[in-house]
Write a protein that holds these residues in place. Sequence first.
Motif, PDB file in Angstrom:
ATOM      1  N   SER A  11       0.869  -1.172   0.000  1.00 53.20           N
ATOM      2  CA  SER A  11       0.000   0.000   0.000  1.00 53.20           C
ATOM      3  C   SER A  11       0.908   1.225   0.000  1.00 53.20           C
ATOM      4  N   ARG A 149      -8.891  -7.928  -5.119  1.00 49.10           N
ATOM      5  CA  ARG A 149      -9.336  -6.625  -5.639  1.00 49.10           C
ATOM      6  C   ARG A 149     -10.806  -6.370  -5.339  1.00 49.10           C
ATOM      7  N   GLN A 158      -1.890  -2.454  -3.764  1.00 46.12           N
ATOM      8  CA  GLN A 158      -1.279  -2.565  -5.068  1.00 46.12           C
ATOM      9  C   GLN A 158      -0.517  -3.894  -5.115  1.00 46.12           C
TER      10      GLN A 158
END
Length: 163
Positions: A11, A149, A158
């Motif tokens: 992150s 996700r 990410q």
Amino acid sequence: MAKDCSFDIVSEVEMQEVDNAVNQSTKEIGQRFDFRGSKSSVNLENNEIKIVADDDMKLKNIVDILQNKLVKRGISLKNLDYGKVDSGSLGSVKQVIKIKKGIDKEAAKKVIAAIKGMKVKVQAQIMEDQVRVSAKDKDDLQQVIAELRQKDFGVELQFVNYR
């Protein structure tokens, strides 16, 4: 012997984009009619955005302006930790917004629990402020990414170093 494939879940926040958003917010505050003559300001210092405004209404407007600028620059609002609103002198108000970098231990544990709940043959481990996921099959890793996700862990995730 089959080689293990892996990726890291991180992150990260692009601080240059945050700085640009703060600068754009300051510029807009200086140009807006409803902020004329006020002592409102937005400053970025050491991963913290400090906001000072004359009253609660102006503070909410400044936060709204800042959020719009951050979203336009691709910064997720999940990475912001809003502090409490403090009263200052002469009715002014202050708020500090901390920028969260990295995945904290609680969020990392939730991510690993979600990965284990998928019943996919992958290994996940916490490495400081990121989570590394490895497996023998790339398809399993792609399935993990697709399912993660769709879930919310309180921070923007990410997926990097896919190999």
